[in-house]
Design a protein around this motif. Structure first.
Motif, PDB file in Angstrom:
ATOM      1  N   LEU A  48     -18.628   5.931   9.483  1.00 56.26           N
ATOM      2  CA  LEU A  48     -19.292   6.922   8.661  1.00 56.26           C
ATOM      3  C   LEU A  48     -19.338   6.371   7.239  1.00 56.26           C
ATOM      4  CD1 LEU A  48     -17.263   8.579  10.787  1.00 56.26           C
ATOM      5  CD2 LEU A  48     -18.460  10.500   9.746  1.00 56.26           C
ATOM      6  N   CYS A 102     -24.385  11.107   4.700  1.00 58.78           N
ATOM      7  CA  CYS A 102     -23.367  10.540   5.581  1.00 58.78           C
ATOM      8  C   CYS A 102     -24.087   9.892   6.761  1.00 58.78           C
ATOM      9  CB  CYS A 102     -22.414  11.618   6.065  1.00 58.78           C
ATOM     10  SG  CYS A 102     -21.241  11.058   7.313  1.00 58.78           S
ATOM     11  N   VAL A 144     -23.988   7.986  10.161  1.00 59.80           N
ATOM     12  CA  VAL A 144     -23.023   7.911  11.259  1.00 59.80           C
ATOM     13  C   VAL A 144     -23.508   6.893  12.287  1.00 59.80           C
ATOM     14  CG1 VAL A 144     -21.762   9.218  12.995  1.00 59.80           C
ATOM     15  CG2 VAL A 144     -22.537  10.351  10.911  1.00 59.80           C
ATOM     16  N   TYR A 162     -23.913  10.905  18.540  1.00 56.91           N
ATOM     17  CA  TYR A 162     -24.392  11.774  17.479  1.00 56.91           C
ATOM     18  C   TYR A 162     -25.063  13.023  18.028  1.00 56.91           C
ATOM     19  CZ  TYR A 162     -26.663  13.279  13.214  1.00 56.91           C
ATOM     20  OH  TYR A 162     -27.067  14.012  12.126  1.00 56.91           O
ATOM     21  N   VAL A 170     -20.278  17.054  12.854  1.00 58.36           N
ATOM     22  CA  VAL A 170     -20.051  16.318  11.612  1.00 58.36           C
ATOM     23  C   VAL A 170     -19.738  17.316  10.514  1.00 58.36           C
ATOM     24  CG1 VAL A 170     -21.043  14.751   9.901  1.00 58.36           C
ATOM     25  CG2 VAL A 170     -21.586  14.461  12.336  1.00 58.36           C
TER      26      VAL A 170
END
Length: 126
Positions: free
Chosen positions: A4, A22, A24, A29, A34
């Motif tokens: 991250l 952010c 990732v 995902y 998050v």
């Protein structure tokens, strides 16, 4: 491994706005959670908001409702935190975190609910 990377912090005057990002990677995902947290010097890490990436459901900590908006861009595997009307007390290191499950919906958002963490981005408001 999961990474991250936060960005978008900086020094701003009170009343201004910032959008933190952010990014990732290597994370499921599409079906995880998050979150954004912050930690000021000498204080405990504080939850701000979370987003469940599959349906974009969001939750906000009671202490920060109103000036913070969490959102996502699934195509970029990126979660954002928009902060408006910044105040000096918003000065802190801001962290994003990810987990395959996240907090229990009926419980407070806790840092211990998250497995993966970024290095943080500093926000300073004067």
């Amino acid at each position: 491994h999961v990474q991250l990377v936060e960005s978008g912090g900086g020094s701003v005057q009170a009343g201004g706005s910032l959008r933190l990002s952010c990014a990732v990677s290597e994370f499921t995902y599409s079906s995880g959670c998050v979150g954004w947290f912050r930690q000021a010097p000498g204080k405990e890490r504080e939850a701000i908001a979370i987003i469940y990436t599959s349906g974009a459901t969001t939750r906000y900590a009671d202490s920060v409702k109103g000036r913070f908006t969490i959102s996502q861009d699934n195509a970029k595997n990126t979660v954002y935190l928009q902060i408006d009307d910044l105040k000096p007390e918003d000065t802190a290191m801001y962290y994003c975190a990810a987990d395959s499950v996240g907090p229990i919906p009926t419980e407070n958002i806790e840092a211990s609910d998250f497995t993966y963490w970024g290095q943080g981005t500093q926000v300073t408001v004067s």
